[in-house]
Scaffold this motif. Structure first.
Motif, PDB file in Angstrom:
ATOM      1  N   GLY A  15      62.901  70.694  -3.261  1.00  0.00           N
ATOM      2  CA  GLY A  15      64.122  70.004  -2.881  1.00  0.00           C
ATOM      3  C   GLY A  15      65.297  70.796  -3.408  1.00  0.00           C
ATOM      4  O   GLY A  15      65.523  70.849  -4.630  1.00  0.00           O
TER       5      GLY A  15
ATOM      6  N   TYR B 217      66.794  63.208  -7.333  1.00  0.00           N
ATOM      7  CA  TYR B 217      66.056  62.980  -6.092  1.00  0.00           C
ATOM      8  C   TYR B 217      66.873  62.202  -5.061  1.00  0.00           C
ATOM      9  O   TYR B 217      66.498  62.160  -3.882  1.00  0.00           O
ATOM     10  CB  TYR B 217      64.739  62.251  -6.386  1.00  0.00           C
TER      11      TYR B 217
ATOM     12  N   THR C 211      68.967  70.306   3.010  1.00  0.00           N
ATOM     13  CA  THR C 211      67.683  69.997   3.636  1.00  0.00           C
ATOM     14  C   THR C 211      67.725  70.348   5.119  1.00  0.00           C
ATOM     15  O   THR C 211      68.783  70.672   5.670  1.00  0.00           O
ATOM     16  CB  THR C 211      67.343  68.495   3.496  1.00  0.00           C
TER      17      THR C 211
ATOM     18  N   ALA D 202      57.550  60.418  -5.389  1.00  0.00           N
ATOM     19  CA  ALA D 202      58.390  61.521  -4.916  1.00  0.00           C
ATOM     20  C   ALA D 202      58.310  62.778  -5.788  1.00  0.00           C
ATOM     21  O   ALA D 202      58.257  63.894  -5.243  1.00  0.00           O
ATOM     22  CB  ALA D 202      59.837  61.056  -4.783  1.00  0.00           C
TER      23      ALA D 202
ATOM     24  N   PHE E  90      66.149  63.156  -1.294  1.00  0.00           N
ATOM     25  CA  PHE E  90      65.266  62.272  -0.548  1.00  0.00           C
ATOM     26  C   PHE E  90      65.930  61.033   0.048  1.00  0.00           C
ATOM     27  O   PHE E  90      65.460  60.519   1.068  1.00  0.00           O
ATOM     28  CB  PHE E  90      64.113  61.791  -1.445  1.00  0.00           C
TER      29      PHE E  90
ATOM     30  N   SER F  31      57.882  67.625   6.308  1.00  0.00           N
ATOM     31  CA  SER F  31      59.316  67.398   6.084  1.00  0.00           C
ATOM     32  C   SER F  31      59.534  66.107   5.306  1.00  0.00           C
ATOM     33  O   SER F  31      58.700  65.198   5.315  1.00  0.00           O
ATOM     34  CB  SER F  31      60.055  67.323   7.423  1.00  0.00           C
ATOM     35  N   LYS F  32      60.660  66.030   4.654  1.00  0.00           N
ATOM     36  CA  LYS F  32      60.914  64.884   3.786  1.00  0.00           C
ATOM     37  C   LYS F  32      61.100  63.585   4.574  1.00  0.00           C
ATOM     38  O   LYS F  32      60.714  62.515   4.121  1.00  0.00           O
ATOM     39  CB  LYS F  32      62.106  65.196   2.879  1.00  0.00           C
TER      40      LYS F  32
ATOM     41  N   ALA G 156      57.793  66.880  -4.124  1.00  0.00           N
ATOM     42  CA  ALA G 156      58.744  67.999  -4.099  1.00  0.00           C
ATOM     43  C   ALA G 156      59.325  68.209  -5.488  1.00  0.00           C
ATOM     44  O   ALA G 156      59.683  67.256  -6.170  1.00  0.00           O
ATOM     45  CB  ALA G 156      59.873  67.724  -3.098  1.00  0.00           C
TER      46      ALA G 156
END
Length: 367
Positions: free
Chosen positions: A362, A154, A42, A330, A158, A190-191, A334
């Motif tokens: 992601g 995830y 990321t 979530a 995340f 952005s995450k 993504a």
């Protein structure tokens, strides 16, 4: 076991990265060798690379390159992911045990296990002992109370970024929102920003309006997600009312955006917080800015404060509740983009470094 691979990065030039063999050396007592099962790539990892050199972030002279490489060796970029033990000389840890935590960008890693217990262990490699505990803790998957099988992929993508966003939201509430009526969130796709926007929206009672700042091409899609109260393009910053007391959270370190916000709001900007530096090659924009002095946000320090304030169990419970709420949405924010093998891992790093990675994906690397 067959030899693995790692990605070496020039500590002084993060564009210079190469795939190298990583032979398996015999373990010393108390060490474990893990096979890294999956990790995320990321924008946060680019921030780690930018701050790889000692910069005082940890309250001493260490930097992110010190986690997985000695000072005279090329850097090994830290990543978040899952790994399985393939060999152990540590009491209480056996081959097949699985852990979530901080690993090098590689196929395997050797960790020095201390404080081993039902929940996991702490890496006690000497160069890591003065680094923040959140980076040195390895958690058994079975002990993660808020881990769900359907959310597994995830977690690397995340989890650390959502935690940062949630902690920023907590700091705003703790600081009375810095007396701001609106919070401008740059790099809003952005995450980490999504985690912040979601967390602010969950607050009960009055709160500032959230305004996501993004590129013009992203405005419509990001607004449709309903994370922010408003989404505008960077080009439209000057259409905001300059008299509104505001705060800026800059996720990527884009100096042009920071300068535009500071210049537009001046003394009505009550706080300016920089979180990341994924725009590593952008103009810093720090000279002679109107308004408040910029302040950095360092998530591990906030974690330590809240654990001290609330206790470890209460902190974990609050985090779990917030995380599970976020996991309900979530998957629509993504999609998982899988990459496999060393060459693909190197390509993923270069893609993220270029700034051209799709924010709606992601990247999950399976070594």
């Amino acid at each position: 076991m067959s030899d693995g691979w790692a990605i070496d990065i020039d500590r002084s030039d993060i564009t210079r990265a190469k795939l190298v063999p990583d032979p398996a050396a015999p373990l010393s007592p108390g060490q474990v060798r893990v096979r890294i099962d999956s990790y995320a790539m990321t924008a946060n990892n680019i921030t780690y690379a930018v701050f790889g050199h000692p910069s005082g972030l940890f309250g001493n002279d260490q930097g992110y390159w010190d986690f997985f490489a000695e000072r005279d060796r090329p850097g090994r970029l830290p990543v978040w992911g899952f790994a399985t033990v393939v060999e152990s000389t540590a009491d209480g840890i056996a081959a097949g045990d699985r852990f979530y935590g901080y690993y090098p960008m590689a196929s395997h890693a050797v960790l020095a296990a201390g404080a081993v217990g039902p929940g996991g262990f702490t890496d006690v490699t000497p160069r890591r002992t003065t680094l923040p505990p959140v980076y040195n803790n390895y958690q058994r998957i079975e002990a993660l109370g808020d881990h769900r099988a359907e959310h597994h992929d995830y977690w690397p993508v995340f989890r650390p970024l959502f935690l940062t966003g949630w902690l920023i939201a907590d700091q705003f509430e703790d600081e009375g929102d810095y007396s701001a009526a609106q919070i401008l969130i740059a790099s809003a796709s952005s995450k980490t920003a999504l985690g912040l926007g979601f967390s602010l929206a969950q607050r009960r009672g009055p709160r500032p309006e959230t305004v996501g700042l993004t590129s013009k091409a992203n405005v419509a899609d990001l607004a449709a997600q309903g994370i922010y109260d408003r989404v505008i393009a960077y080009d439209d910053i000057l259409t905001l009312n300059p008299a509104t007391p505001s705060a800026l959270v800059d996720m990527a370190g884009n100096g042009a955006v920071t300068r535009a916000v500071h210049s537009h709001f001046g003394d009505r900007l009550k706080a300016s917080i920089i979180v990341g530096k994924s725009h590593w090659d952008a103009e810093a924009g720090q000279s002679a800015l109107p308004g408040p002095e910029r302040q950095g946000f360092f998530a591990p320090g906030r974690v330590q404060k809240r654990v001290a304030d609330w206790g470890g169990g209460a902190f974990a419970d609050r985090m779990a509740g917030a995380w599970l709420g976020f996991m309900a949405i979530a998957p629509r924010l993504a999609r998982i983009d899988r990459r496999t093998g060393g060459e693909a891992a190197l390509d993923a790093y270069r893609e993220m470094l270029s700034g051209k990675a799709d924010p709606k994906a992601g990247i999950l690397v399976t070594p």
